[in-house]
Motif scaffolding. Structure first.
Motif, mmCIF file in Angstrom:
data_model
loop_
_atom_site.group_PDB
_atom_site.id
_atom_site.type_symbol
_atom_site.label_atom_id
_atom_site.label_comp_id
_atom_site.label_asym_id
_atom_site.label_seq_id
_atom_site.Cartn_x
_atom_site.Cartn_y
_atom_site.Cartn_z
ATOM 1 N N ASP A 150 0.595 -0.839 0.393
ATOM 2 C CA ASP A 150 0.196 0.143 -0.092
ATOM 3 C C ASP A 150 0.701 1.506 -0.253
ATOM 4 N N SER A 151 1.951 1.218 0.822
ATOM 5 C CA SER A 151 2.927 2.252 0.847
ATOM 6 C C SER A 151 3.598 3.040 -0.428
ATOM 7 N N LEU A 152 3.683 1.528 -0.769
ATOM 8 C CA LEU A 152 5.012 1.316 -1.789
ATOM 9 C C LEU A 152 4.090 2.274 -2.812
ATOM 10 N N ALA A 153 3.114 2.281 -3.264
ATOM 11 C CA ALA A 153 2.157 2.214 -4.697
ATOM 12 C C ALA A 153 1.697 4.058 -3.874
ATOM 13 N N THR A 154 1.755 4.035 -2.547
ATOM 14 C CA THR A 154 1.437 5.497 -2.448
ATOM 15 C C THR A 154 2.299 6.158 -2.477
ATOM 16 N N LEU A 155 3.516 6.239 -2.362
ATOM 17 C CA LEU A 155 4.691 6.675 -2.405
ATOM 18 C C LEU A 155 5.279 6.601 -4.097
ATOM 19 N N GLN A 156 4.710 6.389 -4.188
ATOM 20 C CA GLN A 156 4.840 5.932 -6.398
ATOM 21 C C GLN A 156 5.866 5.011 -6.138
ATOM 22 N N ARG A 157 6.213 4.338 -5.919
ATOM 23 C CA ARG A 157 7.237 3.654 -6.301
ATOM 24 C C ARG A 157 7.118 2.751 -7.277
ATOM 25 N N PRO A 158 8.058 2.250 -8.108
ATOM 26 C CA PRO A 158 7.728 1.142 -8.454
ATOM 27 C C PRO A 158 7.835 -0.267 -7.615
ATOM 28 N N ALA A 159 7.242 -0.991 -7.798
ATOM 29 C CA ALA A 159 6.887 -1.635 -7.075
ATOM 30 C C ALA A 159 5.987 -3.689 -7.334
ATOM 31 N N VAL A 160 6.900 -4.693 -7.081
ATOM 32 C CA VAL A 160 6.050 -5.845 -7.567
ATOM 33 C C VAL A 160 6.256 -7.022 -6.656
ATOM 34 N N GLY A 161 4.937 -7.271 -5.907
ATOM 35 C CA GLY A 161 4.986 -8.278 -4.569
ATOM 36 C C GLY A 161 5.308 -9.471 -5.105
ATOM 37 N N TYR A 162 6.180 -10.011 -5.077
ATOM 38 C CA TYR A 162 5.378 -11.446 -5.369
ATOM 39 C C TYR A 162 5.870 -12.773 -5.010
ATOM 40 N N TYR A 228 14.543 -34.644 -11.930
ATOM 41 C CA TYR A 228 13.000 -35.647 -11.110
ATOM 42 C C TYR A 228 11.491 -35.360 -12.177
ATOM 43 N N ARG A 229 11.084 -33.824 -11.713
ATOM 44 C CA ARG A 229 9.699 -33.548 -12.121
ATOM 45 C C ARG A 229 10.055 -31.877 -12.386
ATOM 46 N N VAL A 230 9.297 -31.424 -13.725
ATOM 47 C CA VAL A 230 8.668 -30.227 -14.076
ATOM 48 C C VAL A 230 7.693 -29.841 -13.433
ATOM 49 N N VAL A 231 7.869 -28.612 -12.515
ATOM 50 C CA VAL A 231 6.203 -28.065 -12.483
ATOM 51 C C VAL A 231 6.278 -26.708 -13.176
ATOM 52 N N LYS A 232 5.135 -26.228 -13.558
ATOM 53 C CA LYS A 232 4.568 -24.921 -13.978
ATOM 54 C C LYS A 232 3.827 -23.821 -13.127
ATOM 55 N N GLY A 233 4.505 -22.576 -13.426
ATOM 56 C CA GLY A 233 3.590 -21.930 -12.388
ATOM 57 C C GLY A 233 3.174 -20.397 -13.517
ATOM 58 N N THR A 234 2.216 -20.706 -13.101
ATOM 59 C CA THR A 234 1.431 -19.119 -13.843
ATOM 60 C C THR A 234 1.617 -17.860 -13.168
ATOM 61 N N ALA A 235 0.794 -16.930 -14.031
ATOM 62 C CA ALA A 235 0.851 -15.652 -12.760
ATOM 63 C C ALA A 235 -0.413 -15.097 -12.888
ATOM 64 N N TYR A 236 -0.472 -14.947 -11.404
ATOM 65 C CA TYR A 236 -2.235 -14.493 -11.086
ATOM 66 C C TYR A 236 -2.204 -13.270 -10.367
ATOM 67 N N ASP A 237 -2.497 -12.121 -11.174
ATOM 68 C CA ASP A 237 -2.087 -10.857 -10.986
ATOM 69 C C ASP A 237 -2.778 -9.965 -10.483
ATOM 70 N N THR A 238 -2.866 -9.309 -8.774
ATOM 71 C CA THR A 238 -3.437 -8.556 -8.180
ATOM 72 C C THR A 238 -2.887 -7.213 -8.680
ATOM 73 N N PRO A 239 -4.129 -6.242 -9.438
ATOM 74 C CA PRO A 239 -3.574 -4.745 -9.288
ATOM 75 C C PRO A 239 -3.574 -4.106 -7.987
ATOM 76 N N THR A 240 -2.732 -3.172 -7.016
ATOM 77 C CA THR A 240 -2.230 -2.871 -5.802
ATOM 78 C C THR A 240 -2.293 -1.364 -6.018
ATOM 79 N N GLN A 241 -3.575 -0.559 -5.765
ATOM 80 C CA GLN A 241 -3.977 1.043 -5.478
ATOM 81 C C GLN A 241 -3.192 1.781 -4.657
ATOM 82 N N GLY A 242 -2.459 2.943 -5.116
ATOM 83 C CA GLY A 242 -2.607 3.815 -4.421
ATOM 84 C C GLY A 242 -3.106 5.097 -3.802
ATOM 85 N N TYR A 243 -2.515 5.497 -2.263
ATOM 86 C CA TYR A 243 -3.972 6.495 -1.822
ATOM 87 C C TYR A 243 -3.494 7.453 -2.622
#
Ligand code: F55
Length: 836
Positions: A150-162, A228-243
């Protein structure tokens, strides 16, 4: 809930080109109303007769998401154009809480949405209650990650939560006969309007197998991992809006899927069942959040989860970097990757593997990039909570990573030997591999060696870190260490949770305080204004009424909003000492029984919190609270002056009702054990006074608010350590305090368990003969301090003054302050203004 009124769905409007009436981006009532009706028709598609309240929630959520989408795309484009450095916050947990209310607040369209729904015959507050919150975290650590987004978006810093898209989040807690029951959290049951699946954003993650050595075309020796095994990871994105800004960042959560080709292979050999089983095993990886908030579980699957999300995230960063045409050598100039505790610390090794094995960088270059990239935040000093992985398990799951760890360790220990020659004891202490008992990989050491910055989460905690768990590392690299005291977002935990107080603050200070919490200091002058204090009290009482209604609805316990609301909500853990609180309650109960005329301030003792399902003692403590509640609430001799309630299923949603209703905040952990605490800050923001020990951020809260406005008690960290060194005997505390003895005997007698003297025996015996968290050592001081609280409560005007001062002086604990410090001192990430 009443069935919603049937509505006529208006015909859709086409885009006019005028933003304010555009159904996808318009921020006015008419556009929002049209957007909701459009989503009801086109996205949900129930006929009016079958339209439910949940459909209105979903339609409004989609309408809000559309508005964010617009800002999100602009944010991505801006960050791309400006080539800004991006914060990548790696966390196994993001405890986001309900999205709808927060997004309306941050977009500044609450009133418009309320009016739009009203025109459709719906009440926003009731619609908001339909949201099933994403509980993808255990407690403080996961919620901190959410406040920071929340603060990263509000302070206008480019950020991704992984992080990880758990199919089942933290369990729902029910109370059956006083015991905790765990119900699986099927949060995706009715869909999730906030996420956007990105099936095309996918990465492959290897497991197990072995490594092979080969010589490349240039004649260099290289390693190939044959999984021995391969697993596939797919992305689900949730937008986080700054105040109050257009910046809208991304929370990218990875979900595990089976890799198609594996299925086909099995099909060809006719082994259909094997193929299906493989699919199930792959998808298990992101199935469920481990509900342990402290002790190690040492489970294969847990290590698998950590590696899975970290590998997907780092591959994703590399992929985006190459899309941007930036050479891999510049990785650390473009990404600041923060490790939220050691859970993602396998990232240090994975980045080395990706750079050395896959991108063919030489080791030294790769290592320089790695250390420059990572920062590590530590959240605990409890030795039993430090993550280690048994070597055989590690070897079986991540054979290549173990080889890389050995090489990192070899070079690192050479450095240690060079600095501290002859000190082999130090070498053994610092090694990434623990050799005492079962051999293991020490994840905190790995994180410390692989990061250029290491921080604790409160001043005291950061000092203790340097003096205890990471002492050797501090001596090696003092410049890597700093403190970053935690913070919480005032948007969700004040503006959204406490609308009454928000209105008063707006009236008194204007509307900038949510992004400039230092302005709250201007309230100090108002603390002496009797009319202002009256308004303050009225707001608090309304909040208490709101909570009392909620508690009545969920527990059948009726509380009087004029009483002192004394609240302890947090995970149940012996070090947090909910049982110390209970001992005080029983003490008061006994005093009232012995002396019916005793003049005490009437109090409601309110608890909430989940216990890890396998934590025997924590589950007994819940049972004890409920047993004491049952007895006291039913006793007419006392129940006009005291009551006890356990709020089931403490989560972000009900937290927003709880913090604003508190008069007294219980922060009573054993000194030195609570790294920071963040609930303590949420209470303070909402004008609660704290009763607490000198632990975690309590120390700084007391510094800010002033000792005269804080109820301090208990042993200090040094005293705790001294007593433990000298040999602690809880029986001495009992022998010298007859009241304590009587209280323990009463609990042990079955008085609070319908005559069953077995139920609490283990709790009482543990306190009597072991008491690892010095509950009994602090008992007398705590009870005495509670008497000071009661006396202070009698003076309503002065209590209100202190309450106002708590809010007025809470500015330091805004997550904006914390995030500015991270950006300036660790990440070196600048703001990027997004225009529409
Ligand atoms: C979750 C999973 C594991 Cl395996 C270990 C720990 C946790 C967890 O939830 N820890 C946690 O919440 N720690 C808390 O972090 C807060 C944020 O920094 C602190 O305020 C709090 O003191 C600390 O206990």
């Amino acid at each position: 809930k009443p069935p919603p009124k049937q509505i006529k769905i208006a015909p859709p409007v086409t885009t006019t080109g005028l933003t304010d009436v555009d159904v996808r981006s318009g921020m006015q009532v008419a556009a929002l109303k049209q957007a909701v009706t459009d989503h009801l028709r086109y996205s949900i598609g129930h006929p009016p007769v079958a339209t439910t309240l949940h459909d209105y929630y979903y339609a409004l959520a989609l309408a809000v998401r559309d508005r964010m989408q617009h800002r999100w795309l602009n944010t991505l484009q801006t960050n791309f154009d400006l080539k800004r450095k991006i914060v990548c916050y790696l966390s196994a947990e993001f405890l986001m809480g309900p999205h709808l209310g927060n997004n309306l607040l941050n977009l500044g369209i609450e009133q418009e949405a309320r009016a739009a729904l009203a025109e459709l015959g719906q009440d926003l507050d009731i619609v908001l209650e339909c949201e099933e919150e994403p509980g993808l975290g255990n407690g403080g650590l996961g919620r901190l990650a959410a406040c920071y987004l929340d603060s990263l978006a509000t302070l206008q810093r480019p950020a991704v939560g992984y992080g990880i898209r758990y199919e089942f989040g933290i369990f729902d807690q029910e109370i059956h006969d006083g015991w905790q029951a765990e119900i699986t959290d099927k949060w995706l049951r009715y869909g999730n309007p906030w996420e956007i699946a990105k099936p095309e954003v996918a990465h492959y993650v290897n497991w197990g197998g072995h490594t092979e050595y080969y010589r490349d075309e240039a004649g260099n020796d290289r390693v190939r991992w044959m999984p021995y095994r391969v697993v596939k990871g797919t992305a689900y994105d949730t937008p986080t809006q700054g105040y109050g800004v257009n910046n809208c960042n991304t929370l990218r959560l990875w979900s595990a899927e089976a890799v198609e080709s594996f299925d086909f292979q099995a099909f060809n050999t006719g082994d259909y069942y094997q193929a299906v089983e493989d699919k199930i095993i792959s998808e298990t990886v992101t199935k469920v959040l481990y509900p342990n908030d402290e002790p190690q579980i040492g489970k294969h699957l847990r290590l698998g989860q950590q590696y899975f999300f970290v590998s997907c995230s780092l591959q994703n960063m590399l992929h985006i970097l190459s899309l941007s045409g930036v050479p891999v050598e510049n990785f650390a100039e473009r990404y600041a990757v923060q490790l939220n505790d050691t859970h993602p610390s396998i990232g240090v090794v994975e980045l080395m593997r990706l750079l050395v094995d896959e991108r063919r960088l030489d080791w030294d270059k790769a290592w320089a990039i790695t250390v420059q990239t990572f920062g590590y935040t530590n959240h605990t000093l409890l030795p039993e909570a430090l993550e280690t992985w048994p070597l055989p398990m590690f070897q079986a799951l991540l054979p290549r990573h173990l080889e890389i760890i050995y090489e990192i360790n070899r070079r690192f220990l050479d450095e240690v030997r060079a600095r501290f020659s002859g000190d082999e004891a130090r070498v053994a202490r610092m090694s990434l591999i623990g050799e005492e008992g079962e051999k293991c990989v020490r994840m905190a050491h790995l994180a410390a060696v692989g990061s250029h910055a290491i921080n604790g989460v409160a001043a005291l905690h950061s000092d203790l870190l340097k003096a205890s768990v990471l002492k050797d590392f501090y001596e090696m690299w003092p410049e890597r260490f700093s403190n970053k005291t935690n913070g919480v977002t005032p948007r969700r935990f004040l503006a959204l949770a406490n609308p009454g107080l928000r209105a008063l603050l707006n009236e008194a200070l204007g509307e900038q305080w949510p992004v400039n919490m230092e302005q709250l200091h201007q309230l100090e002058a108002k603390a002496d204004d009797a009319a202002f204090r009256r308004k303050w009290r009225a707001i608090k009482e309304a909040n208490k009424k709101r909570l009392a209604d909620y508690i009545l609805a969920h527990t059948d316990i009726e509380l009087d909003p004029t009483w002192l609301f004394d609240i302890q909500v947090k995970r149940i853990h012996e070090y947090k000492r909910q049982h110390l609180n209970v001992l005080h309650i029983v003490t008061l109960y006994r005093r009232l029984k012995e002396n019916p005329g005793l003049n005490i301030s009437p109090r409601a003792f309110i608890f909430g919190g989940k216990a890890a399902p396998g934590y025997f003692m924590a589950k007994r403590i819940i049972k004890l609270i409920n047993g004491v509640a049952e007895t006291i609430n039913a006793d007419p001799d006392v129940n006009t002056r005291m009551k006890v309630a356990f709020v089931p299923n403490f989560n972000v949603q009900n937290a927003q009702l709880i913090y604003p209703a508190a008069d007294l905040s219980e922060q009573i952990s054993t000194a030195g054990k609570e790294a920071s605490g963040t609930g303590n800050m949420k209470f303070m923001l909402n004008g609660a006074l704290t009763i607490g020990t000198l632990d975690g951020a309590n120390v700084e809260i007391r510094e800010e608010v002033g000792a005269e406005n804080f109820f301090l008690f208990g042993l200090t960290t040094e005293e705790v350590e001294h007593i433990k060194r000298e040999g602690y005997h809880p029986t001495d505390c009992i022998a010298s305090n007859s009241e304590l003895r009587t209280v323990l005997e009463l609990i042990n007698s079955g008085y609070f368990s319908r005559g069953d003297a077995e139920v609490f025996r283990s709790v009482v015996n543990n306190l009597t003969y072991s008491d690892p968290f010095l509950v009994l050592a602090d008992y007398a001081a705590y009870v005495a301090c509670q008497e000071r609280v009661s006396a202070a409560w009698q003076d309503k005007e002065n209590w209100t003054r202190m309450s106002i001062l708590n809010t007025a002086r809470s500015g330091k604990f805004s997550s904006d302050r914390a995030i500015r410090e991270y950006c300036d001192e660790i990440w070196n990430v600048q703001p990027a203004t997004v225009k529409l």
